[in-house]
Design a protein around this motif. Structure first.
Motif, PDB file in Angstrom:
ATOM      1  N   ALA A  57      -2.845 -10.422  -3.442  1.00  0.00           N
ATOM      2  CA  ALA A  57      -2.861 -11.302  -2.261  1.00  0.00           C
ATOM      3  C   ALA A  57      -1.519 -12.003  -2.094  1.00  0.00           C
ATOM      4  O   ALA A  57      -0.994 -12.125  -0.979  1.00  0.00           O
ATOM      5  N   ILE A  58      -0.948 -12.460  -3.224  1.00  0.00           N
ATOM      6  CA  ILE A  58       0.370 -13.116  -3.160  1.00  0.00           C
ATOM      7  C   ILE A  58       1.439 -12.128  -2.719  1.00  0.00           C
ATOM      8  O   ILE A  58       2.303 -12.440  -1.885  1.00  0.00           O
ATOM      9  N   ALA A  59       1.371 -10.905  -3.247  1.00  0.00           N
ATOM     10  CA  ALA A  59       2.363  -9.890  -2.887  1.00  0.00           C
ATOM     11  C   ALA A  59       2.304  -9.566  -1.395  1.00  0.00           C
ATOM     12  O   ALA A  59       3.337  -9.367  -0.743  1.00  0.00           O
ATOM     13  N   TYR A  60       1.104  -9.526  -0.838  1.00  0.00           N
ATOM     14  CA  TYR A  60       0.981  -9.239   0.598  1.00  0.00           C
ATOM     15  C   TYR A  60       1.570 -10.357   1.437  1.00  0.00           C
ATOM     16  O   TYR A  60       2.185 -10.110   2.485  1.00  0.00           O
ATOM     17  N   GLN A  61       1.394 -11.599   0.981  1.00  0.00           N
ATOM     18  CA  GLN A  61       1.989 -12.710   1.720  1.00  0.00           C
ATOM     19  C   GLN A  61       3.510 -12.665   1.651  1.00  0.00           C
ATOM     20  O   GLN A  61       4.199 -13.029   2.609  1.00  0.00           O
ATOM     21  N   VAL A  62       4.048 -12.214   0.511  1.00  0.00           N
ATOM     22  CA  VAL A  62       5.504 -12.149   0.356  1.00  0.00           C
ATOM     23  C   VAL A  62       6.093 -11.041   1.224  1.00  0.00           C
ATOM     24  O   VAL A  62       7.094 -11.242   1.927  1.00  0.00           O
ATOM     25  N   ASN A  63       5.483  -9.872   1.206  1.00  0.00           N
ATOM     26  CA  ASN A  63       6.015  -8.742   1.977  1.00  0.00           C
ATOM     27  C   ASN A  63       4.864  -7.891   2.504  1.00  0.00           C
ATOM     28  O   ASN A  63       4.315  -7.064   1.786  1.00  0.00           O
ATOM     29  N   PRO A  64       4.487  -8.071   3.792  1.00  0.00           N
ATOM     30  CA  PRO A  64       3.387  -7.283   4.363  1.00  0.00           C
ATOM     31  C   PRO A  64       3.668  -5.792   4.399  1.00  0.00           C
ATOM     32  O   PRO A  64       2.751  -4.999   4.567  1.00  0.00           O
ATOM     33  N   GLU A  65       4.955  -5.388   4.258  1.00  0.00           N
ATOM     34  CA  GLU A  65       5.282  -3.967   4.289  1.00  0.00           C
ATOM     35  C   GLU A  65       4.716  -3.232   3.069  1.00  0.00           C
ATOM     36  O   GLU A  65       4.635  -2.010   3.058  1.00  0.00           O
ATOM     37  N   TRP A  66       4.335  -3.993   2.011  1.00  0.00           N
ATOM     38  CA  TRP A  66       3.774  -3.356   0.825  1.00  0.00           C
ATOM     39  C   TRP A  66       2.281  -3.115   0.987  1.00  0.00           C
ATOM     40  O   TRP A  66       1.532  -3.157   0.008  1.00  0.00           O
ATOM     41  N   LYS A  67       1.833  -2.907   2.184  1.00  0.00           N
ATOM     42  CA  LYS A  67       0.395  -2.838   2.434  1.00  0.00           C
ATOM     43  C   LYS A  67      -0.278  -1.742   1.624  1.00  0.00           C
ATOM     44  O   LYS A  67      -1.375  -1.941   1.080  1.00  0.00           O
ATOM     45  N   ALA A  68       0.372  -0.584   1.507  1.00  0.00           N
ATOM     46  CA  ALA A  68      -0.245   0.522   0.777  1.00  0.00           C
ATOM     47  C   ALA A  68      -0.428   0.164  -0.706  1.00  0.00           C
ATOM     48  O   ALA A  68      -1.507   0.394  -1.282  1.00  0.00           O
ATOM     49  N   TYR A  69       0.622  -0.419  -1.325  1.00  0.00           N
ATOM     50  CA  TYR A  69       0.522  -0.781  -2.736  1.00  0.00           C
ATOM     51  C   TYR A  69      -0.495  -1.908  -2.942  1.00  0.00           C
ATOM     52  O   TYR A  69      -1.247  -1.935  -3.928  1.00  0.00           O
ATOM     53  N   VAL A  70      -0.495  -2.862  -1.989  1.00  0.00           N
ATOM     54  CA  VAL A  70      -1.447  -3.976  -2.098  1.00  0.00           C
ATOM     55  C   VAL A  70      -2.873  -3.459  -1.995  1.00  0.00           C
ATOM     56  O   VAL A  70      -3.768  -3.893  -2.740  1.00  0.00           O
ATOM     57  N   SER A  71      -3.099  -2.505  -1.108  1.00  0.00           N
ATOM     58  CA  SER A  71      -4.442  -1.950  -0.960  1.00  0.00           C
ATOM     59  C   SER A  71      -4.890  -1.249  -2.235  1.00  0.00           C
ATOM     60  O   SER A  71      -6.050  -1.381  -2.661  1.00  0.00           O
ATOM     61  N   LEU A  72      -3.988  -0.502  -2.862  1.00  0.00           N
ATOM     62  CA  LEU A  72      -4.336   0.161  -4.126  1.00  0.00           C
ATOM     63  C   LEU A  72      -4.666  -0.872  -5.203  1.00  0.00           C
ATOM     64  O   LEU A  72      -5.626  -0.705  -5.975  1.00  0.00           O
ATOM     65  N   ALA A  73      -3.876  -1.955  -5.249  1.00  0.00           N
ATOM     66  CA  ALA A  73      -4.135  -2.997  -6.240  1.00  0.00           C
ATOM     67  C   ALA A  73      -5.468  -3.680  -6.001  1.00  0.00           C
ATOM     68  O   ALA A  73      -6.223  -3.962  -6.946  1.00  0.00           O
ATOM     69  N   GLU A  74      -5.772  -3.929  -4.727  1.00  0.00           N
ATOM     70  CA  GLU A  74      -7.053  -4.574  -4.411  1.00  0.00           C
ATOM     71  C   GLU A  74      -8.227  -3.654  -4.736  1.00  0.00           C
ATOM     72  O   GLU A  74      -9.277  -4.103  -5.194  1.00  0.00           O
TER      73      GLU A  74
END
Length: 523
Positions: free
Chosen positions: A21-38
């Protein structure tokens, strides 16, 4: 072993969810990696929840902890799972169109354009929050963004953000601004065909060339004063066109790949070789936009006669303009015969000192003549300009409505007055096959800097040039038909539906609630 592993999985899942969640707030372009982490966090938490379900259930069932922290923990874990699911689903949409005519699906041509799109395109739709088109516009733009994330869009109410509307030069509702790199374009009709073609235009590397003729006293593109055409130049460049000037005396001909040649209010006469150059350009499927003023000494009567056009003698007088605070010699136009240039165009336009455009009816077999702007029935053309009074004289003046602008398209590709066999369109020939086209306005000042932003003047001029510069590769999308399919119920069916919705379903919920309440009272 399993308990130790599950506890580690629980902590790891919790920390992974927070970190993603913190990473997505820092850089929304990491959406694919954030989704995998979630997704990983969700799996770890579910694993922890399943392994410890009985323990948690037993622990939470103790009377001392029923109202304690364990119940809070269960709730927090459940909320965390729901939050992660919501996070993932809100960013990964699945769309299904169950309508009979696929009303909410994009055409295959549009999907192919979106598939090939390699550049980011930002869409800003200026629609009223209370307008009927807002919901339809949002659905349409959502479809584009769904199929290609390079398409991003924003809906803006120009009444709530007037500064932003002024920044983009918005003059009417339901205007869509497209931006890609340094290029910007606008469309006034927000539908799938117009939007897809606008995307095709704005991502093209090669820009269409619009040239303005000079050396005959025409309005100049570099002139920022009231009589200049600098606003025309700026607006066309925002539409993605390459705008420049042309001297036929120096060039000798209209350059190749000129999409439209504009002759903005010539005052001096044309030489024979210049007229020959114009005719040669038109013969090669060229497009000429001619803006002529009354009493101009352009010496173009013979050139216009080849196209069956004859300019009216005298000024157009319109009492309606006086009612609006203007002058009698500034006709107001609100009548726009059906044409692609004036499609959905409903703004008034004002033409300072204008003359009418007429067509010889006997040239109908050679040319297709379409008026696009006409004055009201109360106007007339005053022929004797030496009179101090401008009253209508039925013996000499011409009663309105009068045509102020018209499109003349040559029907024969050969240029001969008599159609040849090869001029006949092929059976499968598209209706928009390029043909020599001349558009004539009986005024040039309406597009000058002093009048360009007045009501719909600038929009009408831009619509005309944009239509004339129609590009190859643009697509045609058939409008989707909507079918009205009513649901007819018999009297007995209606009665059943009423009892089910009013009694059965609410009653079932009430009885279930009472049963749960009674069971808990007995614990």
């Amino acid at each position: 072993m399993l308990n130790t592993l599950s506890k580690g999985a629980g902590w790891l899942g919790f920390l992974t969810a927070i970190g993603a969640a913190i990473a997505y707030q820092v850089n929304p372009e990491w959406k694919a990696y954030v989704s995998l982490a979630e997704l990983a966090a969700l799996g770890l938490l579910v694993f922890f929840f399943i392994v410890h379900f009985e323990a948690l259930k037993s622990f939470s069932s103790r009377r001392s902890t029923k109202l304690g922290l364990n119940s809070v923990l269960m709730v927090l874990i459940f909320i965390a799972i729901l939050g992660i699911l919501n996070f993932i689903l809100s960013r990964h949409h699945l769309r299904y169109d169950f309508s009979e005519t696929s009303s909410f699906s994009l055409a295959p041509q549009t999907l192919q354009v979106l598939k090939d799109l390699k550049r980011d395109v930002k869409l800003t739709a200026f629609v009223s929050d209370q307008g009927p088109t807002r919901s339809r516009t949002k659905d349409l733009l959502s479809g584009y963004s769904y199929h290609n994330p390079r398409i991003t869009f924003t809906l803006v109410d120009p009444d709530k953000k007037p500064s932003l509307a002024k920044q983009y030069g918005i003059t009417q509702y339901d205007t869509l601004v497209l931006e890609s790199g340094k290029q910007e374009s606008q469309i006034k009709t927000i539908d799938e065909q117009a939007l897809t073609n606008a995307i095709i235009r704005i991502v093209q590397e090669e820009r269409r060339k619009i040239l303005f003729l000079e050396n005959h006293g025409e309005h100049r593109l570099s002139d920022p004063e009231k009589a200049g055409f600098s606003r025309v130049k700026d607006s066309l460049e925002k539409q993605g066109f390459d705008v420049g000037s042309l001297s036929l005396l120096e060039e000798g001909k209209v350059p190749d790949k000129t999409a439209v040649l504009v002759i903005p209010g010539p005052e001096k006469g044309f030489l024979p070789q210049e007229k020959t150059a114009l005719s040669g350009y038109l013969a090669s499927n060229g497009k000429v936009l001619l803006l002529l003023d009354p009493d101009a000494q352009a010496n173009l009567d013979d050139f216009l006669s080849q196209w069956g056009v004859k300019m009216g003698k005298g000024l157009i007088v319109d009492p309606v303009s006086r009612l609006l605070g203007g002058d009698y010699t500034v006709p107001v136009v609100t009548n726009y015969p059906a044409h692609d240039i004036t499609k959905n165009f409903n703004l008034a336009t004002f033409f300072p000192v204008a003359e009418s455009v007429n067509f010889e009816s006997g040239r109908g077999p050679e040319y297709d003549y379409k008026p696009i702007a006409q004055t009201s029935d109360n106007s007339w053309s005053k022929t004797r300009l030496t009179e101090t009074r401008l009253n209508f004289d039925p013996a000499e003046d011409v009663k309105g409505p009068l045509t102020l602008a018209a499109v003349i398209t040559r029907k024969t590709l050969s240029g001969s007055p008599e159609p040849h066999a090869h001029d006949a369109p092929e059976k499968n020939e598209p209706p928009d096959v390029p043909r020599p086209t001349l558009v004539v306005y009986g005024d040039s000042d309406f597009a000058a800097n002093g009048s360009f932003n007045f009501s719909g003047n600038g929009d009408l001029f831009l619509n005309t040039v944009t239509w004339m510069a129609q590009e190859k590769g643009l697509i045609s999308i058939r409008a989707k038909e909507s079918h009205f399919t009513p649901l007819f119920l018999s009297r007995s069916q209606g009665t059943v539906l009423m009892y089910v919705s009013l009694l059965l379903l609410p009653g079932a919920v009430f009885i279930t609630g009472m049963a749960i309440w009674r069971r808990r009272r007995l614990l």
